[in-house]
Design a protein around this motif. Sequence first.
Motif, mmCIF file in Angstrom:
data_model
loop_
_atom_site.group_PDB
_atom_site.id
_atom_site.type_symbol
_atom_site.label_atom_id
_atom_site.label_comp_id
_atom_site.label_asym_id
_atom_site.label_seq_id
_atom_site.Cartn_x
_atom_site.Cartn_y
_atom_site.Cartn_z
ATOM 1 N N VAL A 1 1.231 6.991 -6.973
ATOM 2 C CA VAL A 1 0.304 7.999 -7.268
ATOM 3 C C VAL A 1 0.661 9.335 -7.311
ATOM 4 O O VAL A 1 0.508 10.501 -7.957
ATOM 5 N N GLU B 1 -4.959 7.156 -12.409
ATOM 6 C CA GLU B 1 -5.494 7.858 -11.218
ATOM 7 C C GLU B 1 -4.502 9.278 -11.175
ATOM 8 O O GLU B 1 -3.317 9.141 -11.542
ATOM 9 N N GLN C 1 0.955 -1.115 0.208
ATOM 10 C CA GLN C 1 0.088 -0.068 -0.170
ATOM 11 C C GLN C 1 0.894 1.306 -0.010
ATOM 12 O O GLN C 1 0.446 2.233 -0.528
ATOM 13 N N LEU D 1 2.000 1.670 -3.397
ATOM 14 C CA LEU D 1 1.132 2.179 -4.399
ATOM 15 C C LEU D 1 0.746 3.628 -4.033
ATOM 16 O O LEU D 1 0.664 4.585 -5.135
ATOM 17 N N LYS D 2 0.740 4.096 -2.947
ATOM 18 C CA LYS D 2 0.387 5.589 -2.559
ATOM 19 C C LYS D 2 1.664 6.395 -2.993
ATOM 20 O O LYS D 2 1.246 7.543 -3.551
ATOM 21 N N LYS E 1 -3.655 12.120 -15.635
ATOM 22 C CA LYS E 1 -4.245 10.810 -16.219
ATOM 23 C C LYS E 1 -3.429 10.119 -17.415
ATOM 24 O O LYS E 1 -3.050 10.707 -18.045
ATOM 25 N N GLU F 1 -4.323 -3.637 -8.849
ATOM 26 C CA GLU F 1 -4.589 -2.427 -8.232
ATOM 27 C C GLU F 1 -3.565 -1.476 -8.881
ATOM 28 O O GLU F 1 -3.864 -0.090 -9.011
ATOM 29 N N ARG G 1 -4.710 -0.383 -12.429
ATOM 30 C CA ARG G 1 -5.702 0.666 -12.316
ATOM 31 C C ARG G 1 -5.153 1.865 -11.868
ATOM 32 O O ARG G 1 -5.974 2.898 -12.622
ATOM 33 N N ARG G 2 -4.401 2.078 -10.971
ATOM 34 C CA ARG G 2 -3.885 3.417 -10.608
ATOM 35 C C ARG G 2 -3.059 4.293 -11.559
ATOM 36 O O ARG G 2 -2.774 5.376 -11.320
#
Length: 669
Positions: A118, A156, A111, A114-115, A160, A149, A152-153
């Motif tokens: 982004v 985000e 996590q 992933l954070k 984009k 995930e 997918r991000r």
Amino acid sequence: MRRRKRLEERVLAEAARSPPSKKYLRRLKYLGGDEGHRDGDGDGDETTTAAEKRARTSAPPSKPPRSTPPLSTSGRGTTRIEPVSYGALAALDEGMARNVKANRKRARDAQTLLKRAVNLKQSDEERLKFFNRLVKDFGNDKQLGFAEEAFRRIAEGPRKLRPNVYSYTNLLNACVRVGELQRARDLFERMKKDDAATPNEVTYTVLVKGLAQEGLLDEAADVIECDMPRAGVTPNVRTFSTLLRNCVRHADASAARRCFQTMRDSDVAPDAASFDYLVKTRCAANDIAGAWAALEELEAQGLDPSPQTHAALATASSLRCDLLVKYDGEELNGGDLARRACDAARRAVDANGAGTVEGQREENNSGIAITGGSVGVGVGGYGSDSDAPAAAPDDDDAAKTKTPPSSAPTAAVDASKSVRQFLRLRNSDALRQVADAEAFLAKGDDVLRAVARDIADGMRAERGRVRVHDGPGAELRLGVDAFDDASLPVRVEVCSGHGDWVTSRAAADATRRNWLAIEMRKNRVAMTWHKAIRRRLTNLALLRGTAHETLSTRVPADRVEEIHVNYPDPPEWVGSSQCLVDRAFLEACHRALKKDGTGHVTFVTDDPTYAMRMCRELSVAAGMFAPTEEGGARPFRAGVPEDYGGSYFDAMWTNGNLRDRYYIRYRAL
């Protein structure tokens, strides 16, 4: 209690959110575990979302549970049995507690990455490279949920982005590595419609791998011969080797022949791995002359065969001492060829520099530093079908990015160590095969001729010393269809693998029990059959098929004394539905087992997470099974009984310096 119940209801309502909200995580922490998660009807691990998977593990409770039997909760006229929690199981065993803690850290680190991805304040190109590396690393670590995930991000954040060919290829590889072929197919079709990501040769190679490892060899060959040229993509040697490796798995000599012909027609020169796979496929099909011809062609190209290739030739040739085969200008019988292959295998082990696990232990004990050498690719005997570590798609784009921090799923130094250890294991396996072949050759001409006659007759169910039943069909009459002595009780090993364990147990039970080995892959069935013929067994039969189907339809009800599942594969993979031991499997086992108190199911695993998974499944099957461990506090035993028997995976566990093993035995009710 009311407040806790309301929180549990809110956690259930938010469990499917991806990613989970901070409020959800706080509530989960307050509740202290995964007991509020939905698990369906006992198969919850197969239907949970990525968010649930991330929150699945929890810290061990401060107090041990009162007992392992499941809790029953009633509501609106229905009664549902809750599985024992991961936290409760972790409180019973140090290895499980350690694994739960590691899983929590793994999810937390994922996590964090992933954070971070982004919020990267870099150019779009650098951000996309970082995401691609995450998808690749999660996929290599078989964490499909996190890989999806990360994919997918990509779209985000304030800017984009659009996935490129590397994004899709890495996610496709993640699907294939955990056996999710349909998800891989869907992703590939989606990729073809995205004008920003055109499939390349690496993408098609991953698709070929997914199809071939499921046994769809003709479809995989069609992709190479038709789809790739139509798309203007040229297959490379790795594409063909991927298909050939799976020809070994499925012992399909005709598919290997077709693949080699297509390779030549495409002007792609076979490498050592390609020839190794061809030799092993022909060995598995008992084409001894063809196998030695392939070796001769390999050597004529100036390539070096692997130790496992020589070991496969030694095993196959030793079983056909009646044959005369021309090799290197001489006409030799099978026994002489086998001895020549044994000597060559030992020389190849010495030459590749990787050493053996036995030698590694001796060096560790003496304090001598260990060095690993570089070896060729074509590892694995004709019965060995595991991919080498780090068999991931090439990703030039991702390779240029900055390596994620130490919390990333994969580290280069760990990969290097795992590859060296893998090669040591393969060298040791090759030398074990050589020792077995030499011991068999020393039994004398009478035994060698008898074995050669049985091998020449082939694997036939209607007659023969060891009968093989292939694929779906009518229910077996265990006795008339399978064994000479129908009066003996029957035991079953599910997923019998290379056959070491079941053949050794059948040999020990020669006059007391019959054994049935269930295995899905043809090359493993062939390897087990060869070992059984070599041992001159008459109380072993083989059944090829999937575990669920064969136990449900082909094994008679209330007939089996004990079912053994040793080191079940695959383990629990994040985001994958693939799992052997689920509710349906337990129901199939219960159907086949005797209900007079003598019917048992036994599991052995070295994966603490999988051990907990099986304990949870068994805890909600209280009407079918009861634990045999005394006291009832622990439904499992740490370690295995001394007389349980050895196997290929047992040797890998011993030589791999693993710490945890679990023995789980339940009685059918």
